[in-house]
Design a protein around this motif. Sequence first.
Motif, short mmCIF file in Angstrom:
data_model
loop_
_atom_site.label_atom_id
_atom_site.label_comp_id
_atom_site.label_asym_id
_atom_site.label_seq_id
_atom_site.Cartn_x
_atom_site.Cartn_y
_atom_site.Cartn_z
N LEU A 1 31.86 13.06 -9.17
CA LEU A 1 31.05 14.23 -9.48
C LEU A 1 29.62 13.81 -9.85
CD1 LEU A 1 30.92 17.31 -9.83
CD2 LEU A 1 31.71 16.97 -12.20
N THR A 2 29.50 12.76 -10.65
CA THR A 2 28.18 12.25 -11.03
C THR A 2 27.38 11.84 -9.81
OG1 THR A 2 28.98 11.51 -13.18
CG2 THR A 2 26.99 10.43 -12.33
N GLU A 3 28.02 11.11 -8.90
CA GLU A 3 27.32 10.69 -7.68
C GLU A 3 26.88 11.90 -6.85
OE1 GLU A 3 29.68 7.81 -5.55
OE2 GLU A 3 29.31 6.27 -7.05
N VAL B 1 31.92 -2.89 -16.13
CA VAL B 1 30.48 -2.63 -16.02
C VAL B 1 29.95 -3.27 -14.74
CG1 VAL B 1 28.21 -3.12 -17.02
CG2 VAL B 1 30.07 -2.33 -18.49
N TYR B 2 30.35 -4.51 -14.47
CA TYR B 2 29.88 -5.20 -13.27
C TYR B 2 30.37 -4.52 -12.00
CZ TYR B 2 28.90 -9.10 -16.49
OH TYR B 2 28.45 -9.88 -17.51
N ALA B 3 31.57 -3.95 -12.04
CA ALA B 3 32.17 -3.36 -10.85
C ALA B 3 31.82 -1.88 -10.67
CB ALA B 3 33.69 -3.51 -10.92
N LEU B 4 31.09 -1.32 -11.59
CA LEU B 4 30.85 0.13 -11.56
C LEU B 4 30.18 0.60 -10.27
CD1 LEU B 4 31.25 2.74 -13.06
CD2 LEU B 4 29.11 2.30 -14.28
N ASN B 5 29.27 -0.19 -9.73
CA ASN B 5 28.60 0.24 -8.50
C ASN B 5 29.53 0.18 -7.29
OD1 ASN B 5 28.58 -2.53 -8.32
ND2 ASN B 5 26.57 -2.63 -7.39
N ALA B 6 30.70 -0.40 -7.44
CA ALA B 6 31.70 -0.45 -6.37
C ALA B 6 33.03 0.11 -6.87
CB ALA B 6 31.87 -1.89 -5.89
N TRP B 7 32.97 1.12 -7.72
CA TRP B 7 34.17 1.63 -8.39
C TRP B 7 35.25 2.08 -7.43
CZ3 TRP B 7 35.55 6.69 -7.57
CH2 TRP B 7 34.56 7.56 -7.10
N VAL C 1 29.24 7.52 -16.73
CA VAL C 1 28.46 8.51 -15.99
C VAL C 1 26.97 8.15 -16.05
CG1 VAL C 1 27.65 10.92 -16.15
CG2 VAL C 1 30.11 10.40 -16.19
N ARG C 2 26.48 7.82 -17.23
CA ARG C 2 25.06 7.50 -17.39
C ARG C 2 24.68 6.23 -16.65
NH1 ARG C 2 26.45 8.88 -23.25
NH2 ARG C 2 25.92 11.10 -23.37
N ILE C 3 25.54 5.24 -16.72
CA ILE C 3 25.26 3.98 -16.00
C ILE C 3 25.24 4.22 -14.50
CG2 ILE C 3 26.07 1.65 -15.47
CD1 ILE C 3 27.39 1.67 -18.31
N ARG C 4 26.25 4.93 -14.00
CA ARG C 4 26.35 5.11 -12.54
C ARG C 4 25.16 5.89 -11.99
NH1 ARG C 4 26.12 3.12 -8.45
NH2 ARG C 4 26.98 4.05 -6.58
N ALA C 5 24.77 6.97 -12.64
CA ALA C 5 23.60 7.72 -12.18
C ALA C 5 22.36 6.84 -12.23
CB ALA C 5 23.40 8.98 -13.03
N SER C 6 22.23 6.05 -13.28
CA SER C 6 21.06 5.17 -13.42
C SER C 6 21.05 4.09 -12.35
CB SER C 6 21.05 4.55 -14.82
OG SER C 6 20.96 5.56 -15.80
N GLN C 7 22.23 3.59 -11.96
CA GLN C 7 22.30 2.62 -10.87
C GLN C 7 21.81 3.24 -9.57
OE1 GLN C 7 26.49 1.67 -11.02
NE2 GLN C 7 26.13 -0.28 -12.06
N ILE C 8 22.29 4.44 -9.28
CA ILE C 8 21.89 5.12 -8.04
C ILE C 8 20.39 5.33 -8.01
CG2 ILE C 8 22.04 7.30 -6.76
CD1 ILE C 8 24.99 7.47 -7.84
N PHE D 1 15.56 0.63 -17.07
CA PHE D 1 15.56 0.92 -18.49
C PHE D 1 16.87 1.58 -18.92
CE2 PHE D 1 14.80 3.63 -22.16
CZ PHE D 1 14.15 2.77 -23.03
N CYS D 2 17.30 2.60 -18.17
CA CYS D 2 18.52 3.33 -18.54
C CYS D 2 19.78 2.51 -18.26
CB CYS D 2 18.57 4.68 -17.84
SG CYS D 2 17.27 5.82 -18.39
#
Length: 155
Positions: free
Chosen positions: A100-102, A78-84, A47-54, A59-60
Amino acid sequence: MSESTSLSRVALKKTTPDVSAAMGSLHSAAVSAAQEAELEPELLELVRIRASQINGCAFCIDMHTRDARARGETEQRVYALNAWRETPFFTERERAALALTEAVTLVHDGRVPDAVYAEAAEVFDEKQIAALIWSATVINAYNRIAIATRMVPKS
């Protein structure tokens, strides 16, 4: 696009210690709520990574990908998270939490759709949904702090 500048940014902890402490308390409360709701710490890192990517918070992203890897997360996920959505690597619970996070992160794009909330409600109970919303809210706030003050990832 990044804008390079030599302008010094405010040190929020030093300049507004009470507000910084309150933010830390909010973070601690959100973590406690997630623990009480029995949400997996690994899921919260996604959740934290995906929100930070968006949000584009380097830093996050750096911090939480490191934390996720320390918890045993695979590099592939981790590498695929932005295309989950396009991968088979994530469980139904993870997909619902990521959707939900997005929606929370991009709330300005049309609120949190009923379909996204309903999908989360199929796999999470109310305490878990509340904890996910708080977790997404807290990381979004931290992203904005890190971006506004130009926090730099560890090298």
